[in-house]
Write a protein that holds these residues in place. Structure first.
Motif, short mmCIF file in Angstrom:
data_model
loop_
_atom_site.label_atom_id
_atom_site.label_comp_id
_atom_site.label_asym_id
_atom_site.label_seq_id
_atom_site.Cartn_x
_atom_site.Cartn_y
_atom_site.Cartn_z
N GLU A 1 75.32 57.72 91.50
CA GLU A 1 76.69 58.24 91.44
C GLU A 1 76.78 59.54 92.23
OE1 GLU A 1 79.87 58.15 91.56
OE2 GLU A 1 79.91 56.91 89.74
N ASN A 2 77.97 59.87 92.66
CA ASN A 2 78.23 61.18 93.26
C ASN A 2 77.89 62.29 92.27
OD1 ASN A 2 80.58 63.42 93.15
ND2 ASN A 2 80.00 63.04 95.27
N GLU A 3 77.24 63.35 92.74
CA GLU A 3 76.74 64.37 91.82
C GLU A 3 77.86 65.09 91.08
OE1 GLU A 3 76.86 67.95 92.56
OE2 GLU A 3 78.09 67.60 94.33
N SER A 4 79.02 65.27 91.68
CA SER A 4 80.12 65.92 90.97
C SER A 4 80.70 65.02 89.88
CB SER A 4 81.23 66.33 91.95
OG SER A 4 80.78 67.38 92.78
N ASN A 5 80.65 63.71 90.09
CA ASN A 5 81.09 62.80 89.04
C ASN A 5 80.15 62.86 87.84
OD1 ASN A 5 83.29 61.92 90.49
ND2 ASN A 5 82.27 60.13 91.32
N PHE A 6 78.84 62.92 88.10
CA PHE A 6 77.90 63.13 87.00
C PHE A 6 78.16 64.49 86.33
CE2 PHE A 6 74.31 60.12 88.51
CZ PHE A 6 74.75 59.13 87.64
N SER A 7 78.48 65.50 87.13
CA SER A 7 78.68 66.85 86.59
C SER A 7 79.84 66.90 85.61
CB SER A 7 78.91 67.85 87.72
OG SER A 7 77.73 68.08 88.45
#
Length: 389
Positions: free
Chosen positions: A183-189
């Motif tokens: 997943e995109n790291e900002s979505n995980f964030s």
């Protein structure tokens, strides 16, 4: 009633019971029945199944003034591990935890853009698997955060390192026989932060590093757009015909307000080849005038970007995660003050609680939810002593 409907109802009830036990420990069977409005027989059957699967534990009796003491239940968070991997432009960071995001161990690995990511991740994952054989389930899931666009577990675009194999997650999952979620790291964030700030159904997390990424929650669900490009705040246009960007456009926000852009501009203004974030902070604390100028620009540009976000999404909460706002206490306040002078919408803006591990905690959350088949994992404590290696 058709068999398929009976099975669907049973699965739904099992999910509700397990999620409630996970997020509200300790609890008795009677209280579960009361809170979820299910029959005692239904609760008893589901609890026994979860006990047999070693997903929950009986931990003793509750204190009561009279009558039979109810047996308390809690989630067996040590029955397995979750592994999260943050693939950054110049390093890889892993986080291994129990299934509640606790008992954390962080490990850092060097990474350069000329390395082949797949064999490097295979080596890293194999090492973690070898160290996690002391539980019933071992590593139940692997989450990989990518700086770029991901859609349906396939990597579409990476601006700051060569595009890995689009099917990276599938290849790793087949090799290790473990679910691998990319997943995109900002979505995980945003999923990581919302596991703590779980009272907010609508929430945005903005990560500022080499680029500027944004994770979006709407009605507690991750919003990605129809092809995964939602949240690319850094690639919104700040100055038409401005600086060229890796995305192919010109004048993108992240060419002016990202950590990389601020440090490069500061180095240029002070006649240096490069400046690290730590060096910039040291100069700022010594009140060098150029650092104030750079932070004035950072506040202005980020306030413009956040203003557009607030006007577009009208969200409840924005979490801002950057080296500058995390290390310089008044930056968030100045951004809020700038916004208040230019728009009248009330939006709570707070610094990140998780900072550098927000992506990793989000990955842990997703792994646990996927393994347990629950919708929302709440993480109420954050270990103050993350173990580094």
């Amino acid at each position: 009633m058709p068999v398929v409907n009976q099975e669907m109802i049973r699965n739904t009830n099992r999910r509700l019971v397990l999620e409630y036990i996970v997020n509200n420990p300790p609890i008795s069977r009677a209280d579960l029945a009361k809170q979820l409005q299910l029959t005692k027989a239904t609760i008893s059957n589901i609890v026994q199944e979860l006990l047999d699967r070693n997903l929950i534990l009986e931990i003793g009796s509750a204190k009561t003034a009279m009558g039979r003491k109810p047996i308390l239940l809690e989630f067996h968070k040590h029955c397995g591990y979750a592994l999260a991997i943050d693939v950054r432009p110049r390093q890889i960071i892993t986080l291994i935890t129990d299934l509640k995001g606790e008992n954390c161990q962080v490990t850092e690995y060097p990474f350069s853009s000329d390395e082949n990511l797949l064999p490097l991740l295979e080596e890293i994952i194999a090492g973690h698997i070898e160290n996690c054989r002391d539980t019933s389930y071992g590593i139940v899931g692997i989450a990989i955060g990518i700086y770029g666009v991901v859609q349906e577990n396939q990597i579409v675009f990476t601006p700051y390192y060569p595009l890995p194999d689009p099917h990276l997650g599938l290849l790793l999952s087949e090799k290790f026989n473990i679910p691998v979620l990319v997943e995109n790291e900002s979505n995980f964030s945003v999923l990581g932060e919302s596991a703590f700030h779980y009272g907010y159904e609508n929430m945005i997390h903005i990560n500022i590093h080499d680029g500027i990424g944004m994770g979006i929650l709407i009605n507690e669900e991750l919003y990605k757009g129809h092809d995964g490009y939602a949240g690319e705040l850094g690639h919104t246009i700040l100055f038409p015909e401005g600086k060229p960007c890796a995305c192919g456009n010109e004048g993108c926000l992240e060419q002016y307000a990202s950590e990389r852009a601020i440090l490069e501009e500061y180095a240029c203004r002070t006649g240096r080849e490069t400046v690290t974030a730590e060096e910039f902070l040291e100069d700022y604390q010594q009140k060098l005038p150029e650092t104030k100028e750079m932070m004035d620009l950072f506040v202005k540009y980020m306030a413009i970007g956040i203003n557009n976000v607030v006007n577009t999404f009208n969200t409840d909460l924005i979490v801002l995660n950057s080296f500058f706002s995390n290390c310089i206490p008044d930056i968030n306040r100045r951004i809020v003050e700038y916004l208040s002078r230019h728009q009248n919408r009330d939006c709570k803006i707070i610094p990140s609680r998780l900072q550098d591990i927000s992506c990793l905690i989000g990955g842990i959350r997703v792994c646990t939810e996927h393994f347990l088949d629950i919708r929302h994992l709440q993480i109420q404590t954050l270990s103050p002593d993350l173990e580094n290696s």
